[in-house]
Design an enzyme around this catalytic site. Structure first.
Site, short mmCIF file in Angstrom:
data_model
loop_
_atom_site.label_atom_id
_atom_site.label_comp_id
_atom_site.label_asym_id
_atom_site.label_seq_id
_atom_site.Cartn_x
_atom_site.Cartn_y
_atom_site.Cartn_z
N ASP A 1 4.17 10.51 0.41
CA ASP A 1 3.06 9.58 0.65
C ASP A 1 2.00 10.30 1.47
O ASP A 1 2.22 10.63 2.64
CB ASP A 1 3.59 8.34 1.39
CG ASP A 1 2.57 7.22 1.48
OD1 ASP A 1 1.36 7.50 1.50
OD2 ASP A 1 2.99 6.05 1.55
N SER B 1 1.38 -1.11 2.43
CA SER B 1 0.31 -0.36 3.07
C SER B 1 -0.28 -1.18 4.23
O SER B 1 0.43 -1.54 5.16
CB SER B 1 -0.74 0.03 2.03
OG SER B 1 -1.63 0.99 2.53
N TRP B 2 -1.58 -1.50 4.17
CA TRP B 2 -2.16 -2.37 5.20
C TRP B 2 -1.40 -3.69 5.28
O TRP B 2 -1.29 -4.30 6.35
CB TRP B 2 -3.64 -2.63 4.89
CG TRP B 2 -4.19 -3.84 5.57
CD1 TRP B 2 -4.49 -5.04 5.00
CD2 TRP B 2 -4.50 -3.98 6.97
NE1 TRP B 2 -4.97 -5.92 5.94
CE2 TRP B 2 -4.99 -5.29 7.15
CE3 TRP B 2 -4.42 -3.13 8.06
CZ2 TRP B 2 -5.39 -5.78 8.40
CZ3 TRP B 2 -4.82 -3.60 9.30
CH2 TRP B 2 -5.30 -4.91 9.46
N GLY C 1 -5.15 -2.51 1.59
CA GLY C 1 -6.57 -2.30 1.85
C GLY C 1 -6.78 -1.89 3.30
O GLY C 1 -6.37 -0.79 3.68
N HIS D 1 2.35 6.98 -2.45
CA HIS D 1 1.99 5.71 -1.82
C HIS D 1 1.81 4.58 -2.83
O HIS D 1 1.91 3.42 -2.46
CB HIS D 1 0.67 5.91 -1.06
CG HIS D 1 0.28 4.76 -0.19
ND1 HIS D 1 0.95 4.42 0.96
CD2 HIS D 1 -0.74 3.85 -0.29
CE1 HIS D 1 0.38 3.37 1.53
NE2 HIS D 1 -0.64 3.01 0.79
#
Length: 323
Positions: free
Chosen positions: A268, A106-107, A39, A296
């Site tokens: 990605d 990711s985050w 996120g 991704h």
């Protein structure tokens, strides 16, 4: 492997009006691994546990501030990187875990690195997917420069922003400025913009869009809207108000002795692979696997096929460390 049946869960008061929802499953006597979702605002996805052998891991999930089942929903106050790092440590203490491995996507990789820098003695090792270093150029790529590859998708995203804000942004900074007020209203227009933000990111995340994946499970209209609002609202907040953090690459020396396994898609479009390469170059014990024909998305078949073995190598590398 099914790790979903036997679990413990609860709410943890982390202060400043926030409480986070957590859940643990797997083998409580095995080394622990904490799962950091993406996120910001993505909330936990229990299917990440399928990459981990429940007999070999004590698996801990939690929803970060402002999203999922954590409360209050969508709250931006007292919601920053240092707050989330502190929440991870509070959760470790609450569960009585001495040290644990960290699995982020990711985050979640940003948060994993920030946690490792703050609490290296509490980490056993890292499993990272889709590295996001949170530098200004990394955020600019996602919000703006990716239009060089996805001009049609980016244009559709800008159309949605123009409808919500009354003006069309001409750069990434304007995009963040113009979306602040519409996303914070929690009305129909806010929901429409949040859905457009979510759809933009979802499109960039996948190389193939033919087959639905595990994260598209059936949701009610209200649940779908709530998830989109949390994602868009918190991503905008962190990109505009909370980033960049202290340069993450400069912090690697604090935990460079620990093993790290990185899985990153070559194509990605959310977090280009140069970020994973830069991290691996700075980390002597990092093992980088760039996966061809993958993007991704966590559940891209090629990414998923690489994550399970990477988790096994991490587990073998940390041995029988106390959980």
């Amino acid at each position: 492997m099914d790790t979903h049946d036997d679990f413990r869960d609860g709410m943890l008061d982390v202060g400043a009006g926030h409480s986070i929802y957590w859940r643990s499953q797997g083998n409580p006597d095995a080394p622990a691994i904490v799962v950091l979702h993406g996120g910001p605002g993505g909330a936990m996805n229990l299917q990440w546990a399928d990459f981990l052998d429940a007999r070999q891991w004590h698996i801990v999930f939690f929803d970060q501030r402002g999203c999922g089942r954590s409360t209050p929903f969508g709250e931006l106050r007292n919601n920053g990187l240092a707050d989330l790092v502190g929440d991870i440590e509070k959760l470790r203490e609450r569960l009585g875990i001495e040290r644990w491995a960290v699995f982020g996507g990711s985050w979640g990789t940003t948060l994993a690195l920030a946690y490792g820098a703050a609490h290296p003695s509490r980490c056993l090792g890292f499993l990272l997917r889709g590295v996001y270093l949170a530098r200004s150029e990394d955020t600019d790529w996602f919000l703006w420069d990716v239009r060089r590859v996805y001009p049609d998708v980016h244009n559709t995203f800008l159309d949605a922003i123009e409808r919500a804000a009354g003006r069309r942004p001409s750069n990434a900074d304007e995009l963040l400025d113009m979306t602040a007020a519409p996303l914070a209203r929690f009305d129909a227009a806010s929901t429409a913009l949040a859905r457009a933000w979510r759809d933009y990111e979802a499109t960039l995340s996948r190389v193939s869009h033919d087959a639905p994946g595990p994260e598209t499970e059936a949701r009610s209209e209200e649940e779908s809207s709530r998830a989109a609002i949390a994602m868009a609202l918190l991503e905008r907040h962190y990109m505009a108000d909370e980033l960049p953090p202290p340069p993450l690459l400069a912090c690697v020396e604090r935990f460079a002795r620990l093993p790290c396994h990185i899985v990153h898609g070559r194509f990605d479009m959310v977090c280009p692979a140069d970020q994973a390469k830069a991290l691996a170059d700075a980390w002597p014990r990092a093992e980088l696997q760039i996966v061809d024909a993958a993007g991704h998305w966590t559940f891209d078949p090629h990414i998923a096929a690489a994550l399970g073995p990477a988790a096994q190598r991490l587990r073998a590398g940390i041995g029988d460390a106390a959980g």
